[in-house]
Scaffold this active site. Structure first.
Site, short mmCIF file in Angstrom:
data_model
loop_
_atom_site.label_atom_id
_atom_site.label_comp_id
_atom_site.label_asym_id
_atom_site.label_seq_id
_atom_site.Cartn_x
_atom_site.Cartn_y
_atom_site.Cartn_z
N CYS A 117 0.73 -1.31 -0.06
CA CYS A 117 0.01 0.05 0.02
C CYS A 117 1.03 1.20 -0.03
O CYS A 117 0.67 2.38 -0.63
CB CYS A 117 -0.95 -0.04 1.31
N HIS A 148 -5.29 -0.77 -5.82
CA HIS A 148 -5.47 0.25 -5.20
C HIS A 148 -6.39 1.01 -6.09
O HIS A 148 -5.74 1.26 -7.08
CB HIS A 148 -4.59 1.14 -4.29
N LYS A 152 -15.32 -3.27 5.19
CA LYS A 152 -14.92 -4.08 4.11
C LYS A 152 -15.85 -5.04 3.90
O LYS A 152 -16.91 -5.43 4.54
CB LYS A 152 -13.71 -4.72 4.47
N HIS A 169 -8.68 -0.50 -0.93
CA HIS A 169 -7.68 -1.53 -0.98
C HIS A 169 -8.29 -2.81 -1.63
O HIS A 169 -9.53 -2.93 -1.20
CB HIS A 169 -6.92 -2.20 0.24
#
Length: 654
Positions: free
Chosen positions: A337, A388, A468, A514
């Site tokens: 990331c 990403h 998420k 992500h």
């Protein structure tokens, strides 16, 4: 006595006398439901089925069909096993005993590891306890009294657990038969609900998973409310053992892990590398088609990057020690990331560029404890198929719909059709504005509903930095494997001060998502091995065709055939050994070769081959140009089922 109002899952509201139990509510709905009831969920809190209700509440009766109900069943079983262990081994000290995906375990401090004979003795004692049909009684304990009691008994693990609890927190215990254990509960109403059980294995396990702590002995077990369920479980386990990726990985020469290189570090052998290459090629092709750009990042970076990203604060235990480079410290990467974020901020960005979709097959390194390493499923170095997405808030809904569609498209291409999907929402401790969390959660929910996908909500289960979606694939045995994750991140854009210039000329903060699709190539490969039992479809098979000459007279023709197949991109070998043809066929079967070509004098004369197709059997003699065209088409379309199978012999029969 005042009445209380109970609201059922279907919205129906019923009135009951105060002190009514969840079992009474279940009985009022259906005698069968009361018989099957294990526990209840009261205003979102799990309670015992016979615990009195003293206030208005929403209720859900839990049975074996509910995941939460099975967890209660298995946790109660862990208590029964712990009682049996203490009655067989009175000097054993108790640690913890939670439910797991299927079954339960309990950790014990004992002088020597449990033997198979010990497990038989414990099972016999469990049968006696279950036959008592004892009820579970919930008791509220006094912190100080419990500490004194456990210290006097030498129960050091229970003492540690109590000392870790905040002052003033209620401590409950459960009693059944002659046994008592500290536990939040709830539990099944009676030990008699257990109709079948089996202690499956024992192993060493560090207390609280830390190598700095003492090695305890862990016993695993399963229990069921019906004997047939245990029989089905044992059949599944026997099949799972045959499919074990560690066994098949060695048998099929796919990968190796060497202590000389290092635990948890995978080396891909040629056959495994061929499969990995197919996975990566497909992955790249689909990402380009899906509007992604591919990037690459280093394996190591200045420690300051990880300080800025927060990894050294929140992830330090899973990172390796920094190394000195010149006068600075560098950290081997546990994540990709920060690199992608740094690329984003390498120049000023315009709203016209967004969304940016950047993907990478990036190898990362994480410190996994030795006790949890497991073949390809838990390793120390692995390649994430990371991506990403940087987008504007108004682009979020469309991107999420697109993302889920893309994830499922890729997973289905490898033969996975069933999924367990979870939406994890805001935990108590979270960063970011509540409005942003609500918008992100609603976006995730709408995307799932747009695709008409069934999912479970894990309330409060999100990371502190964003909600998420987790997508778990179900393999041929119905087992779930963690795979895709779609994760919002509200912290990294802030930490790195990411911005773009919007249409009004103002700087705005982009949303960052992500996304890991396969999760890691290593774990996904291990799952593929077990899903297909090493019997890969043609497009993935490391060796797609094996030519088996019957005599040396046909070797030259066999080599020419090999060249024809290779020129069309088919992976092919010739078994030129002077072994009998039956032996060669058996070896090819054991190696799970999809297509065998048997070449004898007749095939040489006709310039053909006798074809054996795995799963279809003997297809008879076939003309080679036609067979090659069929196989190339099957590989090109990445079919997970044989397409090249219609021989003249089969067509005559049809």
């Amino acid at each position: 006595m005042a009445d209380i109002k109970i609201k059922l899952p279907d919205g129906l509201e019923k009135t009951f006398p105060e002190k009514t139990t969840a079992w009474d509510v279940a009985k009022s709905i259906s005698p069968r439901l009361a018989k099957d009831a294990i526990a209840a969920e009261l205003n979102g809190q799990m309670v015992d089925i016979h615990r009195p209700i003293d206030h208005d509440a929403d209720i859900r009766i839990l049975t074996w069909r509910d995941r939460a109900g099975r967890e209660v069943f298995w946790h109660s079983s862990a208590h029964i096993m712990a009682q049996a262990v203490l009655e067989v081994f009175p000097d054993a000290k108790l640690a913890i005993g939670p439910p797991i995906d299927e079954g339960f375990y309990y950790d014990f401090d004992v002088e020597k590891p449990f033997s198979p004979e010990d497990l038989i003795k414990i099972e016999k004692k469990m049968a006696e306890i279950i036959a008592e049909k004892a009820g579970f009684e919930r008791v509220v304990g006094d912190r100080q009294e419990l500490l004194e009691k456990y210290r006097a008994a030498g129960e050091i693990y229970k003492v540690e657990l109590i000392e870790d609890l905040p002052e003033g927190e209620e401590i409950t215990l459960y009693r059944d038969s002659r046994f008592e254990d500290m536990c939040r509960g709830p539990h099944i109403p009676s030990t008699g609900l257990i109709k079948a059980f089996k202690l499956t294995s024992s192993s060493g396990a560090y207390w609280r998973g830390s190598e700095d702590n003492k090695m305890l002995q862990r016993i695993y077990g399963v229990t069921y409310p019906k004997k047939k369920m245990l029989e089905e479980y044992l059949e599944r386990m026997a099949e799972a053992e045959k499919r074990d990726h560690r066994k098949l990985g060695k048998q099929l020469e796919l990968y190796t892990i060497s202590e000389e290189i290092g635990s948890g570090l995978v080396m891909w052998l040629p056959r495994g590398a061929a499969i990995r290459n197919e996975i990566e090629n497909y992955w790249r092709e689909e990402h380009y088609k899906g509007g992604y750009d591919l990037v690459f990042s280093p394996h190591i970076a200045n420690l300051e990057l990880w300080n800025k990203s927060g990894h050294t604060d929140f992830y330090k235990e899973d990172m390796y020690q920094p190394v000195k480079v010149d006068k600075a410290e560098y950290q081997i990467k546990p994540m990709n990331c920060p690199f992608h974020i740094n690329m984003f901020s390498s120049r000023r960005r315009s709203y016209r560029e967004l969304p940016l979709r950047w993907a990478e097959l990036g190898t990362v390194y994480r410190y996994e404890r030795a006790g949890v390493l497991h073949g390809l499923m838990r390793v120390r170095g692995f390649t994430q198929d990371d991506a990403h997405i940087f987008c504007r808030p108004e682009q979020m809904d469309d991107e999420l719909v697109r993302l889920i569609d893309f994830c499922l498209h890729i997973l289905r291409a490898f033969g996975f059709e069933k999924f367990d999907i979870y939406l994890s929402t805001r935990p108590e401790k979270a960063i970011g504005e509540i409005a942003d969390w609500d918008a992100a959660q609603n976006g995730l929910r709408k995307a799932l509903e747009f695709h008409k996908l069934e999912y479970e909500v894990d309330e409060g289960g999100g990371a502190f930095y964003g909600p998420k979606i987790d997508i778990k694939i179900k393999d041929a045995l119905g087992r779930s494997w963690q795979c895709s994750t779609i994760q919002f991140d509200f912290t990294q854009p802030e930490r790195f001060d990411l911005s773009y210039i919007d249409s009004d000329g103002e700087q705005k903060r982009p949303l960052m998502i992500h996304r890991a699709l396969l999760g890691s190539l290593e774990r996904f490969f291990g799952t593929l091995i077990e899903h297909y039992a090493g019997d890969f479809p043609l497009w993935l098979a490391p060796e797609q065709v094996r030519i088996l000459p019957v005599t040396d007279r046909v070797l030259e023709y066999s080599e020419k055939l090999k060249d024809r197949f290779r020129s069309r991109g088919i992976r092919v070998t010739v078994d030129s050994r002077s072994e009998k043809i039956g032996h060669k066929i058996r070896e090819a079967e054991l190696t799970k070769i999809p297509v065998m070509l048997i070449i004898g004098d007749r095939e040489l004369a006709e310039e053909s081959a006798s074809v054996r197709r795995r799963g279809l059997g003997d297809l008879g003699a076939m003309e080679m140009d036609r067979l090659i065209d069929d196989l190339v088409n099957e590989v090109k379309t990445r079919s997970n089922r044989p397409l090249a199978g219609n021989s003249p012999k089969q067509e005559e029969q049809a």
